[in-house]
Design a protein around this motif. Structure first.
Motif, PDB file in Angstrom:
ATOM      1  N   PHE A  29      46.688  48.964  37.877  1.00 56.69           N
ATOM      2  CA  PHE A  29      46.478  48.466  36.726  1.00 56.69           C
ATOM      3  C   PHE A  29      47.241  47.111  36.645  1.00 56.69           C
ATOM      4  O   PHE A  29      46.595  45.965  36.351  1.00 56.69           O
ATOM      5  N   TYR A  30      48.512  47.110  37.049  1.00 57.83           N
ATOM      6  CA  TYR A  30      49.365  45.964  37.263  1.00 57.83           C
ATOM      7  C   TYR A  30      49.020  44.906  38.068  1.00 57.83           C
ATOM      8  O   TYR A  30      48.998  43.702  37.970  1.00 57.83           O
ATOM      9  N   SER A  33      44.439  44.376  37.424  1.00 55.90           N
ATOM     10  CA  SER A  33      44.044  43.924  36.140  1.00 55.90           C
ATOM     11  C   SER A  33      43.850  42.292  36.342  1.00 55.90           C
ATOM     12  O   SER A  33      44.695  41.488  36.821  1.00 55.90           O
ATOM     13  N   PRO A  34      42.811  41.819  35.582  1.00 56.74           N
ATOM     14  CA  PRO A  34      42.583  40.179  35.682  1.00 56.74           C
ATOM     15  C   PRO A  34      43.561  39.613  34.728  1.00 56.74           C
ATOM     16  O   PRO A  34      42.911  39.397  33.666  1.00 56.74           O
ATOM     17  N   TRP A  35      44.584  39.399  35.072  1.00 55.89           N
ATOM     18  CA  TRP A  35      45.469  38.604  34.341  1.00 55.89           C
ATOM     19  C   TRP A  35      46.554  37.756  35.386  1.00 55.89           C
ATOM     20  O   TRP A  35      46.542  37.978  36.385  1.00 55.89           O
ATOM     21  N   GLU A 213      41.632  35.388  27.172  1.00 58.25           N
ATOM     22  CA  GLU A 213      42.587  35.300  26.129  1.00 58.25           C
ATOM     23  C   GLU A 213      43.435  34.306  26.569  1.00 58.25           C
ATOM     24  O   GLU A 213      43.925  34.414  27.868  1.00 58.25           O
ATOM     25  N   VAL A 214      43.915  33.122  26.001  1.00 57.97           N
ATOM     26  CA  VAL A 214      44.919  32.162  26.617  1.00 57.97           C
ATOM     27  C   VAL A 214      45.921  32.123  25.787  1.00 57.97           C
ATOM     28  O   VAL A 214      45.701  31.803  24.702  1.00 57.97           O
ATOM     29  N   VAL A 284      44.450  36.257  30.148  1.00 56.01           N
ATOM     30  CA  VAL A 284      44.012  37.705  30.383  1.00 56.01           C
ATOM     31  C   VAL A 284      42.487  37.707  29.997  1.00 56.01           C
ATOM     32  O   VAL A 284      42.128  37.230  29.434  1.00 56.01           O
ATOM     33  N   ILE A 285      41.584  38.256  30.995  1.00 55.34           N
ATOM     34  CA  ILE A 285      40.317  38.427  30.968  1.00 55.34           C
ATOM     35  C   ILE A 285      39.777  39.682  30.694  1.00 55.34           C
ATOM     36  O   ILE A 285      40.388  40.677  30.991  1.00 55.34           O
ATOM     37  N   ARG A 286      39.043  39.951  29.372  1.00 55.34           N
ATOM     38  CA  ARG A 286      38.606  41.128  29.115  1.00 55.34           C
ATOM     39  C   ARG A 286      37.188  41.448  29.684  1.00 55.34           C
ATOM     40  O   ARG A 286      36.777  40.716  30.043  1.00 55.34           O
ATOM     41  N   PRO A 287      36.879  42.725  29.968  1.00 55.66           N
ATOM     42  CA  PRO A 287      35.620  43.032  30.244  1.00 55.66           C
ATOM     43  C   PRO A 287      34.457  42.215  29.388  1.00 55.66           C
ATOM     44  O   PRO A 287      34.807  42.172  28.130  1.00 55.66           O
TER      45      PRO A 287
END
Lengths: 292, 75
Positions: A29-30, A33-35, A213-214, A284-287
């Motif tokens: 996850f860490y 995940s797209p962050w 989200e920025v 962070v990019i959400r699906p």
């Protein structure tokens, strides 16, 4: 006593196995995940160069001033261009007079030839007709030169091509501005976006059009955005200038994930948020939202 | 699992920007210490073979739980 021993062993075993599974999930996850913490605000900057050379006579803007599209940014000495315009007008008048004379001559010769073919030679008629055509062409030339002179005069006033901010204004009145050499820069305030550098391992989770989200480092404001696209190429560290590839003969025990720029457009930035190119951000990019 | 910005918050400590996992590691420490004290008082460690190994596993589980809850959409 043996029963307690089995229980003791089982309790520990279950806890360790569960912890291993959770730890595995946590790590994935860490890392997948797209962050990213490596994102920055980017903007288009117009390097404004004059279209004509000359002395800068007026700079009605100050550094960091907000300008609208069409506002005057600087003016180049107009005297020379006004004189050139007068010259071009005089040339047009001259060419008009010459063209009129030449066409009158040609018409007269043609009439005389029609009435009495022995009075004037065919060569003379031909010559005067050609001269009239040349004079008409010279008039057109003078008219287009007049247009150029008008354009030069117009272009001596340099206007803002975009809405934005004058930035890093170092030019002063009296500087000599050269054609094509930038005098000042205008930041296009309608073009702010975020370049987020994602490890290549995180890319499979990123979809174009997905909401993002920025969070700006400044003030911790959270802005809404959207993935516009991702860069399809980054420079190869082993790329050579020539036609042949230069490949380092190394085997890497440790391989670093490359960073790929992902472009994120910002949506409805609140008016009180002052963006500046180069600001740091966490993204962070959400699906992608399921289309209903 | 959807990542959430509240989870991946970069914490600043006197000029150092710390990785997000650190804050969650600290958060997970609280229930871990509580649980350890409870297990110790009630004597439930009788049923544990290797106490340190069990404690490590317990901590990882609690950290996973904290991260899971931290990413819930309602945060």
């Amino acid at each position: 006593m043996a029963v307690t021993g089995v229980i003791r062993f089982l309790v520990t075993l279950i806890a360790v196995v569960a912890a291993a599974l959770v730890g595995w999930w946590l790590w994935n996850f860490y890392t997948l995940s797209p962050w990213t913490r490596d994102a920055r605000v980017v903007v288009n900057v117009v390097d404004l160069a004059p279209d004509v050379s000359g002395l800068v006579t007026e700079i009605p803007v100050i550094d960091n001033q907000q300008v609208r599209k069409g506002d005057v940014l600087f003016v180049i000495d107009k005297d020379r261009f006004n004189l050139a315009l007068q010259q071009a007008r005089a040339r047009v008048a001259q060419a008009q007079a010459q063209a009129r004379l030449a066409s009158d001559d040609a018409n007269r010769d043609a009439q005389v030839l029609a009435q009495d073919s022995s009075a004037v030679s065919a060569v003379t008629v031909e010559t005067s007709r050609t001269r009239a055509e040349a004079a008409t062409a010279a008039l057109q030339l003078a008219q287009s030169e007049l247009g150029t002179a008008q354009l030069n005069l117009e272009r001596s006033t340099v206007r803002a091509p975009v809405n934005g901010f004058v930035t890093n204004l170092t030019a002063t009145v009296g500087d000599y501005a050269d054609v094509g050499t930038p005098v000042l820069a205008v930041v296009d305030s309608d073009s702010f976006y975020v370049a987020a550098y994602f490890m290549e391992t995180k890319l499979p989770e990123i979809r174009i059009g997905a909401p993002a989200e920025v969070r700006l480092m400044a003030g911790g404001r959270v802005l809404k955005g959207k993935v516009q696209g991702l860069s399809r190429a980054i420079a190869s560290p082993t790329a050579a200038g020539g036609l042949l590839a230069s490949v380092n003969p190394n085997f890497e025990w440790i391989r670093l994930a490359q960073r790929i720029p992902v472009r994120i457009t910002l949506e409805d930035v609140p008016a009180e948020v002052e963006l500046a190119a180069g600001m740091s951000a966490t993204v962070v990019i959400r699906p992608p939202e399921a289309s209903p | 699992m959807t990542p959430s910005l509240s989870f991946f918050h970069t914490v600043e400590l006197v000029g150092f920007y710390l990785p997000p996992l650190l804050i969650w590691a600290l958060v997970a420490l609280v229930p871990f210490l509580l649980l350890r004290a409870i297990l110790d008082r009630s004597g439930l460690y009788r049923f544990v073979w290797h106490r340190s190994l069990f404690n490590l596993a317990l901590y990882v589980l609690l950290l996973g739980g904290a991260v899971f809850l931290g990413n819930a959409q309602w945060l």
